[in-house]
Design an enzyme around this catalytic site. Structure first.
Site: not given
Length: 459
Positions: A97, A151, A172-173, A202, A251
């Site tokens: 990441r 993801n 997804c939350d 997103h 997002y």
């Protein structure tokens, strides 16, 4: 039922375990055995200590729970005999990441891990692993349902669906969190509100909020105080939300305020830490301390979790003028409760209406049937069936089709080994916007992740 969690040493696994323990108090608990699979034994030990402390607390309050946890290091054995498999892996770990963010920022574009260049890089190295997991499940646990948390969730779910069909469901939350906050702003019970939500993971919009037989979203959009009482309202501003006539997924701030978001991320990076570097430091500290003091692992994890939640999308909230997270949004109740609802629906045939990532099958106009979309679904023992939703507006559909085209190029790049398709994915993403930058990104990621050269061997 047995639940296998792939990525069992992941930081959010205790949330799922906590929900499963609570579920044992309802009677007819859906899961009686959890199998943790991970390639990192250090992380497994840390999370295992947290789960033990959660179990101790449950035992003290309610007696011995009918829920066991064990570790299995072989993927095939881990999924074998499972009714549900959670895929929650992070290919490249937190260091990956960090590189996703740093390479993008170095090329002058946003480096978020699921949106734009960082998400493309993450997808290129994750899709091969996700497809291998899907094939293993198909061979060793053909009757299992796969719930995908990995993801970029929409892209990875679509990759797995090529093997598993409709037996993979992405979750997804973000949609449920947005709906919950919007309902509370109107004084409504979130459990009694139906969401009209559509888009991609997103990249979606809440277009309606039905309660008592009518849509209450117009009431919310007309009330500035109510609209700006919750995070998305303050993040986007009442004026822009009324112009949209909808509430965007958080997002979308990366798209609607792309220059401001990019500048805020670059400023944080110059100050010393990207979001990935911040989380990597937090997690190193937690796993180290949990190994040293396993008796305090739950307390250490909860402290780190709250710190993580407070820093969520901090660059964007700073770019929006300083938006603090509400205390009720720090407690959890999104990710793990959606997961539990899906499991109870498919395993116990308890129908539920949830916003999920599934194959389109005609639900959303403008995308083909196999495209994974994020829409309301009815879930039961037959799986998740997407409900037909109203068409997206012009700009919404244009953005969704463009990003879906990028996802398809990522999938084609992996399946054909083509760097040209990977280059096209970078160049056509709205948050890159330059072939020159796309070339720099592809070269930068090939250098940062040498394994990508094996994934993309062809010009």
């Amino acid at each position: 039922m047995r639940l296998a969690i792939l990525g069992g040493g992941g930081f959010r696994v205790p949330l799922v375990h906590r929900a499963l323990l609570a579920d044992t108090l309802r009677g007819g608990a859906v899961v009686t055995e959890v199998v943790l699979h991970d390639t990192d034994e250090h992380r497994l030990r840390g999370i295992g200590a947290v789960l033990e402390r959660q179990r101790d607390a449950h035992r003290a309050a309610h007696g011995e729970p009918p829920l066991t946890v064990r570790v299995e290091t072989d993927l095939g054995r881990a999924v074998e005999g499972s009714g549900v498999v959670f895929s929650a892996v992070r290919v490249g770990a937190m260091a990956g990441r960090v590189s996703d963010e740093r390479v993008a920022l170095g090329a002058g574009v946003l480096g978020q891990e699921t949106v734009g260049a960082g998400g493309i890089s993450y997808g290129l190295r994750t899709v091969p692993v996700a497809e291998r997991i899907a094939r293993t499940v198909a061979e060793r646990a053909p009757g299992a349902w796969v719930v995908n948390f990995t993801n970029p969730a929409g892209l990875v779910t679509e990759a797995m669906s090529a093997v598993l069909g409709d037996r993979v469901i992405g979750i997804c939350d973000s949609p449920v969190g947005l709906g919950r906050r919007a309902a509370r702003a109107l004084g409504l019970d979130p459990a009694r509100v139906e969401l009209d939500y559509a888009g991609l993971n997103h990249l979606g919009w809440l277009r309606g909020l039905r309660s008592g037989g009518r849509d209450r979203l117009p009431d919310l959009l007309a009330d500035t105080a109510a609209l700006e009482s919750f995070e998305e309202g303050r993040l986007f501003g009442a004026e822009w939300l009324r112009a949209l006539g909808a509430l965007p997924n958080e997002y979308l701030h990366y798209y609607y305020w792309s220059r401001e978001a990019e500048a805020a991320a670059a400023e944080a990076a110059r100050a010393g830490r990207t979001r990935g570097e911040e989380l990597a430091a937090q997690q190193r500290g937690f796993y180290r301390e949990a190994a040293e003091r396993p008796e305090a692992a739950l307390e250490l994890w909860e402290r780190a979790r709250l710190e993580r939640e407070r820093g969520y999308m901090a660059d964007n909230r700073r770019a929006a003028g300083g938006v603090d997270r509400a205390e009720e949004d720090l407690a959890g109740g999104g990710y793990e409760e959606v997961a539990l609802a899906v499991m109870r629906a498919v395993a116990l045939d308890e129908p539920a209406r949830l916003v999920l990532d599934v194959r389109n099958r005609g639900a959303l106009a403008g995308l083909d049937d196999d495209a994974v979309v994020e829409v309301p679904c009815v879930v039961d023992a037959n799986g998740a069936r997407p409900l037909a939703v109203a068409p997206l507006s012009g700009h919404q559909l244009g953005l969704v089709q463009t990003v879906k085209g990028v996802e398809r190029d990522v999938l084609a790049a992996v399946r054909t080994g083509s760097r040209a398709r990977a280059l096209r994915a970078f160049a056509t993403h709205p948050l890159v916007g330059s072939v020159g930058r796309a070339r720099a990104l592809l070269e930068g990621y090939l250098e940062a992740f040498p394994g990508l050269r094996d994934v993309l061997p062809r010009a």
